[in-house]
Design an enzyme around this catalytic site. Structure first.
Site, short mmCIF file in Angstrom:
data_model
loop_
_atom_site.label_atom_id
_atom_site.label_comp_id
_atom_site.label_asym_id
_atom_site.label_seq_id
_atom_site.Cartn_x
_atom_site.Cartn_y
_atom_site.Cartn_z
CG ASP A 1 1.92 -0.65 5.47
OD1 ASP A 1 1.60 -1.16 4.37
OD2 ASP A 1 2.18 0.57 5.60
CG HIS B 1 1.05 0.02 -0.76
ND1 HIS B 1 1.62 -0.10 0.47
CD2 HIS B 1 0.43 -1.16 -1.02
CE1 HIS B 1 1.38 -1.32 0.94
NE2 HIS B 1 0.66 -1.98 0.06
#
Ligand code: G3H
Ligand code: 13P
Ligand code: ZN
Length: 311
Positions: A82, A213
């Protein structure tokens, strides 16, 4: 089952109008909560590791814990980096068994974002790994990068064709109104996603998997538990889950959720200690935390993402 990339997951998700949950992991209990939930829902799942998680847990521990989780189930699991900050961290993750990486050069100038992303794609694809990159800027905290709301920028549909063509990425994270963290909006605000921008992006790059996100919704029931048992989280709301479900039915194939799981984990621990002041065995309170987080993941899979029974 061995770890998989997100390629097949996204293809089916795009076609059938749902999204895969990408949940952040930092320790064993979190990995167990997520994988048990996904397994019981028969849903594919993405476990993602941030720079903060690497610092906290040591990437070696995390990758072995994820491997252990994969060994205990037959559902498809991808292990994703990530917000990879540079080529080196992406390379290190690829060399160590990650099946998917994000190179986040979204704060860099256009040419630089393309050059660094292209370099990661070349290395990743040569090793059978897929790549996510980002265009646009989300407000909130992105790992060590804090982006003020005034500097947040929606993704421009005019840029996506050239960016995806020049970089060769496999999925694209866009900014359409989500933001990182548990304090996104004030109560009374009416946050909406710019689904019109998403629709336009979908037109420009058809069949291309889009990523959101900062998709936590700040679960008010769990915040209430935190505050009932000694916490003082400020009043805040997140992205309405109904907005995320609409996006999942469109081109969005991956939805990142971290903060909501953290709140659930913490709510259970606070409650546990107030109700059981004599307890000192970590298995007791971490067991409760794992259970509450698992319930939260199941809720997301079944009621928000639509990925249950999709393996
Ligand atoms: O997008 C950021 C993730 O929520 C990870 O946060 O850097 O605190 O692990 P972290
Ligand atoms: P939240 O803070 O909204 O959970 O976002 C998580 C995320 O985007 C991880 O990359
Ligand atoms: Zn993020």
């Amino acid at each position: 089952m061995p770890l998989v990339t997100t390629k097949e997951m996204f293809k089916k998700a795009y076609k059938e109008g749902y999204a895969i949950g990408a949940f952040n992991v930092n320790n064993m209990e979190m990995i167990q909560a997520i994988v048990e939930a996904a397994n019981e829902c028969r849903s594919p799942v993405i476990l993602q590791v941030s720079a903060g998680a690497r610092k906290y847990a040591n990437p070696v521990y995390l990758r072995h814990l994820v491997a252990a989780a994969a060994e205990t189930t037959d559902i498809p699991i991808a292990m994703h980096l990530d917000h990879g900050a540079d080529f080196e961290i992406c390379k290190d993750s690829i060399d160590n068994g990650f099946t998917s990486v994000m190179i986040d050069a979204s704060s860099k100038p256009w040419d630089e974002n393309i050059a660094i992303t292209r370099k990661v794609v070349e290395y990743a694809h040569a090793h059978g790994v897929v790549v996510e990159a980002e265009l646009g800027k989300l407000a909130g905290v992105e790992d060590d990068v804090k982006v003020d709301a005034k500097d947040a920028l929606f993704t421009s549909p005019d840029e996506v064709e050239e960016f995806t063509a020049k970089t060769g990425i496999d999925s694209l994270a866009i900014a359409i109104g989500t933001s990182h963290g548990a304090y996104k909006f004030k109560p009374g605000q009416d946050p909406k996603l710019r689904l019109d921008i998403l629709a336009e992006i979908e037109k420009r790059i058809p069949n291309f998997p889009i990523v959101l996100h900062g998709a936590s919704s700040v679960p008010q029931d769990k915040v209430a538990i935190v505050n009932q048992f000694g916490g003082s989280m400020p009043d805040a709301i997140g992205i309405p889950e109904s907005e995320l479900t609409k996006a999942a039915k469109m081109a969005v194939c991956k939805i990142n959720i971290d903060s909501d799981l953290r709140v659930a984990f913490t709510a259970a621990i606070r409650k546990h200690f107030v109700e059981n002041p004599t307890h000192f065995d970590p298995r007791q309170y971490l067991g409760d935390a794992r259970a509450m987080m698992k319930e939260m993941v199941k809720h997301k899979i079944v009621n928000v993402l639509g990925s249950a029974n999709k393996i």
